[in-house]
Design a protein around this motif. Structure first.
Motif, PDB file in Angstrom:
ATOM      1  N   LEU A 157       0.839  -1.200   0.000  1.00 25.39           N
ATOM      2  CA  LEU A 157       0.000   0.000   0.000  1.00 25.39           C
ATOM      3  C   LEU A 157       0.876   1.253   0.000  1.00 25.39           C
ATOM      4  N   LEU A 158       2.008   1.150   0.714  1.00 28.89           N
ATOM      5  CA  LEU A 158       2.947   2.284   0.734  1.00 28.89           C
ATOM      6  C   LEU A 158       3.464   2.594  -0.670  1.00 28.89           C
ATOM      7  N   GLN A 159       3.594   1.522  -1.497  1.00 26.98           N
ATOM      8  CA  GLN A 159       4.144   1.718  -2.848  1.00 26.98           C
ATOM      9  C   GLN A 159       3.198   2.485  -3.757  1.00 26.98           C
ATOM     10  N   VAL A 160       1.915   2.513  -3.412  1.00 31.79           N
ATOM     11  CA  VAL A 160       0.943   3.131  -4.317  1.00 31.79           C
ATOM     12  C   VAL A 160       0.296   4.384  -3.709  1.00 31.79           C
ATOM     13  N   THR A 161       0.771   4.808  -2.537  1.00 30.21           N
ATOM     14  CA  THR A 161       0.222   6.010  -1.927  1.00 30.21           C
ATOM     15  C   THR A 161       1.236   7.144  -2.041  1.00 30.21           C
ATOM     16  N   PRO A 162       0.847   8.278  -2.677  1.00 28.50           N
ATOM     17  CA  PRO A 162       1.799   9.379  -2.839  1.00 28.50           C
ATOM     18  C   PRO A 162       2.055  10.113  -1.524  1.00 28.50           C
ATOM     19  N   VAL A 163       3.252  10.592  -1.390  1.00 30.01           N
ATOM     20  CA  VAL A 163       3.689  11.329  -0.195  1.00 30.01           C
ATOM     21  C   VAL A 163       2.774  12.532   0.069  1.00 30.01           C
ATOM     22  N   GLY A 164       2.399  13.215  -1.030  1.00 27.19           N
ATOM     23  CA  GLY A 164       1.599  14.447  -0.898  1.00 27.19           C
ATOM     24  C   GLY A 164       0.327  14.266  -0.080  1.00 27.19           C
ATOM     25  N   GLU A 165      -0.263  13.053  -0.165  1.00 22.31           N
ATOM     26  CA  GLU A 165      -1.531  12.806   0.530  1.00 22.31           C
ATOM     27  C   GLU A 165      -1.394  12.849   2.038  1.00 22.31           C
ATOM     28  N   ARG A 166      -0.206  12.573   2.529  1.00 20.64           N
ATOM     29  CA  ARG A 166      -0.024  12.480   3.992  1.00 20.64           C
ATOM     30  C   ARG A 166       0.799  13.656   4.530  1.00 20.64           C
ATOM     31  N   THR A 167       1.090  14.621   3.648  1.00 26.93           N
ATOM     32  CA  THR A 167       1.970  15.715   4.053  1.00 26.93           C
ATOM     33  C   THR A 167       1.189  16.813   4.771  1.00 26.93           C
ATOM     34  N   ASP A 168       1.801  17.312   5.810  1.00 24.34           N
ATOM     35  CA  ASP A 168       1.227  18.457   6.535  1.00 24.34           C
ATOM     36  C   ASP A 168       1.893  19.712   5.977  1.00 24.34           C
ATOM     37  N   TYR A 169       1.125  20.432   5.134  1.00 21.32           N
ATOM     38  CA  TYR A 169       1.716  21.600   4.467  1.00 21.32           C
ATOM     39  C   TYR A 169       1.730  22.832   5.385  1.00 21.32           C
ATOM     40  N   SER A 170       1.171  22.686   6.600  1.00 21.57           N
ATOM     41  CA  SER A 170       1.175  23.840   7.509  1.00 21.57           C
ATOM     42  C   SER A 170       2.505  23.943   8.245  1.00 21.57           C
ATOM     43  N   VAL A 171       3.293  22.876   8.198  1.00 21.68           N
ATOM     44  CA  VAL A 171       4.592  22.920   8.893  1.00 21.68           C
ATOM     45  C   VAL A 171       5.706  22.792   7.847  1.00 21.68           C
ATOM     46  N   ASP A 172       6.617  23.779   7.844  1.00 20.63           N
ATOM     47  CA  ASP A 172       7.776  23.705   6.942  1.00 20.63           C
ATOM     48  C   ASP A 172       8.940  23.136   7.727  1.00 20.63           C
ATOM     49  N   HIS A 173       9.385  21.960   7.336  1.00 18.40           N
ATOM     50  CA  HIS A 173      10.448  21.286   8.086  1.00 18.40           C
ATOM     51  C   HIS A 173      11.816  21.874   7.774  1.00 18.40           C
ATOM     52  N   GLY A 174      11.863  22.804   6.805  1.00 18.73           N
ATOM     53  CA  GLY A 174      13.131  23.427   6.460  1.00 18.73           C
ATOM     54  C   GLY A 174      13.984  22.528   5.598  1.00 18.73           C
ATOM     55  N   GLY A 215      17.557   7.783  10.009  1.00 13.00           N
ATOM     56  CA  GLY A 215      17.317   7.710  11.435  1.00 13.00           C
ATOM     57  C   GLY A 215      16.438   8.848  11.933  1.00 13.00           C
ATOM     58  N   THR A 216      15.444   9.217  11.118  1.00 17.25           N
ATOM     59  CA  THR A 216      14.602  10.355  11.502  1.00 17.25           C
ATOM     60  C   THR A 216      13.137   9.970  11.361  1.00 17.25           C
ATOM     61  N   ASP A 217      12.234  10.667  12.016  1.00 16.57           N
ATOM     62  CA  ASP A 217      10.818  10.379  11.855  1.00 16.57           C
ATOM     63  C   ASP A 217      10.091  11.517  11.132  1.00 16.57           C
ATOM     64  N   ARG A 218      10.846  12.461  10.569  1.00 16.08           N
ATOM     65  CA  ARG A 218      10.250  13.559   9.825  1.00 16.08           C
ATOM     66  C   ARG A 218      11.058  13.834   8.559  1.00 16.08           C
ATOM     67  N   LEU A 219      10.345  14.158   7.478  1.00 15.07           N
ATOM     68  CA  LEU A 219      11.024  14.489   6.232  1.00 15.07           C
ATOM     69  C   LEU A 219      10.449  15.786   5.665  1.00 15.07           C
ATOM     70  N   PRO A 220      11.300  16.646   5.103  1.00 16.53           N
ATOM     71  CA  PRO A 220      10.770  17.798   4.381  1.00 16.53           C
ATOM     72  C   PRO A 220      10.188  17.348   3.039  1.00 16.53           C
ATOM     73  N   VAL A 221       9.096  17.992   2.617  1.00 17.95           N
ATOM     74  CA  VAL A 221       8.431  17.629   1.358  1.00 17.95           C
ATOM     75  C   VAL A 221       8.315  18.888   0.498  1.00 17.95           C
ATOM     76  N   ARG A 222       8.488  18.710  -0.796  1.00 20.67           N
ATOM     77  CA  ARG A 222       8.215  19.832  -1.687  1.00 20.67           C
ATOM     78  C   ARG A 222       7.407  19.307  -2.866  1.00 20.67           C
ATOM     79  N   ASP A 223       6.311  19.991  -3.197  1.00 24.61           N
ATOM     80  CA  ASP A 223       5.529  19.502  -4.329  1.00 24.61           C
ATOM     81  C   ASP A 223       5.944  20.241  -5.596  1.00 24.61           C
ATOM     82  N   GLN A 224       5.311  19.912  -6.702  1.00 25.51           N
ATOM     83  CA  GLN A 224       5.740  20.454  -7.996  1.00 25.51           C
ATOM     84  C   GLN A 224       5.563  21.964  -8.069  1.00 25.51           C
ATOM     85  N   ALA A 225       4.586  22.475  -7.287  1.00 23.38           N
ATOM     86  CA  ALA A 225       4.353  23.927  -7.285  1.00 23.38           C
ATOM     87  C   ALA A 225       5.353  24.662  -6.402  1.00 23.38           C
ATOM     88  N   GLY A 226       6.178  23.900  -5.691  1.00 23.16           N
ATOM     89  CA  GLY A 226       7.174  24.531  -4.837  1.00 23.16           C
ATOM     90  C   GLY A 226       6.712  24.670  -3.388  1.00 23.16           C
TER      91      GLY A 226
END
Lengths: 309, 410
Positions: free
Chosen positions: A245-262, A285-296
């Motif tokens: 299921l992880l292989q077919v679920t995009p990161v964007g769906e679970r991303t919290d865009y209100s927090v910028d992880h830097g 070794g982390t439990d958080r990742l920064p995400v950037r979508d195509q719009a930036g």
């Protein structure tokens, strides 16, 4: 659009395909999956009438396949099989030109088409045109098999376990090539496989068959998230289906865009899949990742959101 | 630097030398030694030719040194000894070339010696005297031919090259016969007496084989296809075809006389077409029946050897059944089909000899005439001609098969 309408095939007392109805939208890849003997290959061969049905219809773009001469129908449909079946006494070029030759294309047009197709499947025409099938590796032969099936530019491609006999690395390469070719040509593809991972990777829709009956159809995600019964659940991996299921679920769906992880590390793309994100977390070794979508837009993916939706 | 290098390298050849004889594997050719021994025993104890005062009485065997002048006998003996000596040389290309050369010379020399003997007999006992080839001649000639074939087989492993050489040898022997050098031999006299009939019967023989082939090839191929398409028919079909093969040819010719003469009696029109209990019609029918098994089996085996995946792919791409057969199955089965054709042609060429018994003609005519007149050389004329014909067909079809096989392999 391919419509299978209550398709039925019996062999004596056994029903190989039982009242099977299925719709394959134009330009999509549909995988027929199931254990061996579930009727998936029979279904495929009913579409190009290598086998005639005992009941039901196949509609190709609205036309009943039974109303066309079988030979003419097959020339309009690409066909790729596991054992490849290249003609050993012909060169690669002649193998690819089989159907165009039958359709009476001019030699110049056929020759240009052969080069175009060899390029498409990733074989150098200058190098491979005049070789014989036995001089090629299994993977190269199946590339030619795909080129041969596409030769007369059919709208529909039928593939019967096309990569089943290849080693994992070669299979991976050919699956990539098929995704690429389908994206470029927009063919409708019906592919038979017993490998659920292959189906998940290639298909936009998966149909699970058992005992000649359609048990469930849907997108890979639907099947993995909501298997309709224990058979489908077991087929898509039992408890391990969570990993798929992880292989077919995009990161964007679970991303919290209100927090910028830097920029603690390189951000992951929002259209990457969750399995890649989880791999990065474990590796870093982390439990958080920064995400950037195509719009930036920037956001944060946390381990908790990977696991729970 | 160079001195040091030489010092290291120098012992190497000496070290390698003792290993050489072992690398030379079999030193002598034991089979050839055996053959030459056989030749020597035969020349010493059996007649090289046999001379008779006329055609009918049986001849008296003459040993080589009695039959020909000492110089000629010495030449043949010298060649036999040379062949034996060359068998003892260490094996290699040069030995095989030497053996081939000596064996070819021995073959020609023994023929010429026999012809020379015949000339001497004719001069001494008059024109009706007959000189036949004796047991010692046959042993020497057959041994030389075998040694030649064996050496050529090692020198030119390619079947096409072998066929070419065999054709050259046959051509040379025919040229020798045509030159008139052998004309005093009884065999050549029998031929000269029947020169006109010989050509006609040879053509007749070819026509009978051709007629049977023309029928057996399409029918047999259809039966082979039937066996392929209907697995249930396979066993009974081949059982019947096998059964036909077990019937002796004379019996099958005899069995056909009854029904065919009844048929031509009932329909006089058939008799006008030449169809009756004896003659060409029953012969061609019988030969066709014999040809069916190898043709059907060849067609079946050949077409069954085509990989099912290739057929499936062809059908799936939209080739119709005829196109699959013509473009895929037959080309892929061709080596086996040609091999089957070779078997049929050679088999029928031999069997057609018996057809002379029921008045169909052919080379068998000379054999049965010879048997009736106790004229061994006439029998020999028919038999050798039939054998030569079969060999020529065999060589030609083998070469054809080889050409096809080389065409397949790029």
């Amino acid at each position: 659009m391919i419509v299978l309408d209550r398709l039925t095939k019996r062999y004596g007392p056994t029903v190989a395909v039982d009242q099977l109805s299925l719709t394959v939208p134009t330009g999509s890849i549909c995988a027929l999956v199931g254990a061996s003997g579930c009727g998936k290959s029979t279904t495929l061969r009913l579409i190009n009438r290598l086998i005639e049905p005992d009941g039901g219809r196949v509609l190709i773009e609205g036309t009943d396949a039974a109303s066309l001469p079988a030979v003419a129908l097959r020339r309009r449909i690409g066909y790729v099989i596991q054992s490849i079946g290249l003609f050993p006494h012909w060169s690669i070029a002649r193998n690819i030109s089989t159907v165009p030759e039958l359709l009476g294309w001019t030699p110049a047009r056929i020759s240009a088409r052969v080069d175009e197709l060899l390029d498409l499947v990733g074989l150098d025409p200058a190098l491979y045109r005049h070789r014989r099938p036995h001089q090629l590796s299994g993977g190269q032969q199946q590339r030619v098999g795909v080129a041969r099936a596409l030769a007369a530019d059919p709208d529909l491609l039928l593939m019967d376990e096309p990569f089943g006999a290849l080693d994992p690395v070669t299979r991976d390469g050919l699956q990539g090539a098929l995704i690429d070719i389908q994206a470029r040509t927009g063919k409708t593809v019906v592919i038979v496989t017993h490998d659920i991972d292959e189906a998940i990777r290639l298909a936009s829709r998966i149909a699970v068959l058992d005992g000649g009956r359609l048990i469930q159809q849907g997108t890979p995600r639907e099947l993995l998230a909501h298997p309709v019964n224990s058979f489908v659940e077991a087929f898509v991996g039992g408890p391990r289906r969570g990993l798929r299921l992880l292989q077919v679920t995009p990161v964007g769906e679970r991303t919290d865009y209100s927090v910028d992880h830097g920029d603690a590390c390189e951000p992951i793309a929002a259209d990457a899949m969750l399995d890649a994100a989880l791999a990065l977390m474990v590796a870093g070794g982390t439990d958080r990742l920064p995400v950037r979508d195509q719009a930036g837009r920037r956001g944060t993916l946390s381990l908790a959101d990977v696991v729970t939706s | 630097m160079s001195l040091a290098g030489e010092a290291v390298v120098a012992p190497a050849p000496e070290a390698a030398a003792p290993a050489r004889p072992r690398a030379g594997a079999p030193r002598a050719n034991p089979l050839l030694v055996l053959i030459v021994t056989g030749m020597v025993v035969a020349l010493g104890s059996l007649g090289f030719v046999s001379a008779a005062p006329n055609r009918i009485v049986s001849g008296k065997p003459l040993a080589l040194w009695v039959a020909v002048e000492p110089g000629v006998a010495a030449l043949v003996a010298a060649l036999v000894v040379a062949l034996g000596a060359s068998a003892l040389i260490r094996s290699g290309v040069w030995r095989d070339r030497l053996i081939a050369l000596i064996a070819a010379a021995l073959l020609v020399a023994s023929l010429l010696a026999a012809a020379h003997a015949a000339g001497l007999v004719a001069a001494a006992s008059g024109p009706v005297a007959r000189t036949s080839l004796g047991a010692a001649f046959w042993i020497v000639a057959a041994g030389a031919a075998f040694a030649l074939a064996d050496a050529v087989g090692r020198l030119a492993p390619h079947p096409l090259a072998q066929s070419a050489i065999a054709a050259a040898v046959v051509g040379a022997l025919l040229a020798l016969a045509a030159s008139g050098a052998l004309s005093d031999l009884s065999l050549a006299r029998e031929f000269a007496n029947r020169r006109a009939a010989y050509g006609a019967e040879m053509l007749r023989h070819l026509a009978l084989v051709g007629g049977a082939l023309a029928a057996a090839l399409p029918i047999g191929t259809l039966l082979g296809l039937l066996a392929l398409r209907r697995p249930g028919w396979r066993k009974p079909l081949f059982a019947v075809l096998n059964l036909i093969q077990t019937i002796p040819s004379i019996a099958i010719f005899g069995l056909l006389i009854g029904p065919l003469s009844a048929l031509s009696g009932a329909f006089p029109g058939l008799r006008a077409l030449g169809i009756g209990g004896i003659g060409a019609a029953p012969a061609v029918i019988a030969l066709t029946l014999y040809g069916l098994l190898p043709v059907a089996r060849g067609a079946f085996t050949g077409l069954a050897s085509v990989p099912p995946a290739v057929i499936d792919a062809a059908r799936g791409m939209g080739l119709d059944e005829r196109q699959i057969l013509r473009r895929v199955s037959i080309p892929l089965a061709l080596p086996i089909l040609v091999a089957a054709l070779r078997v049929v042609v050679v088999q029928l060429t031999g069997l057609t000899v018996v057809a002379a018994l029921i008045g169909a003609g052919g080379l068998g005519v000379f054999i049965f005439q010879g048997l009736g007149q106790t004229a061994t050389d006439l029998i020999l004329l028919g038999a050798l001609s039939a054998i030569a014909l079969a060999l020529v067909f065999d060589l030609a079809l083998r070469s054809l098969g080889e050409l096809i096989a080389t065409g397949e392999r790029p």
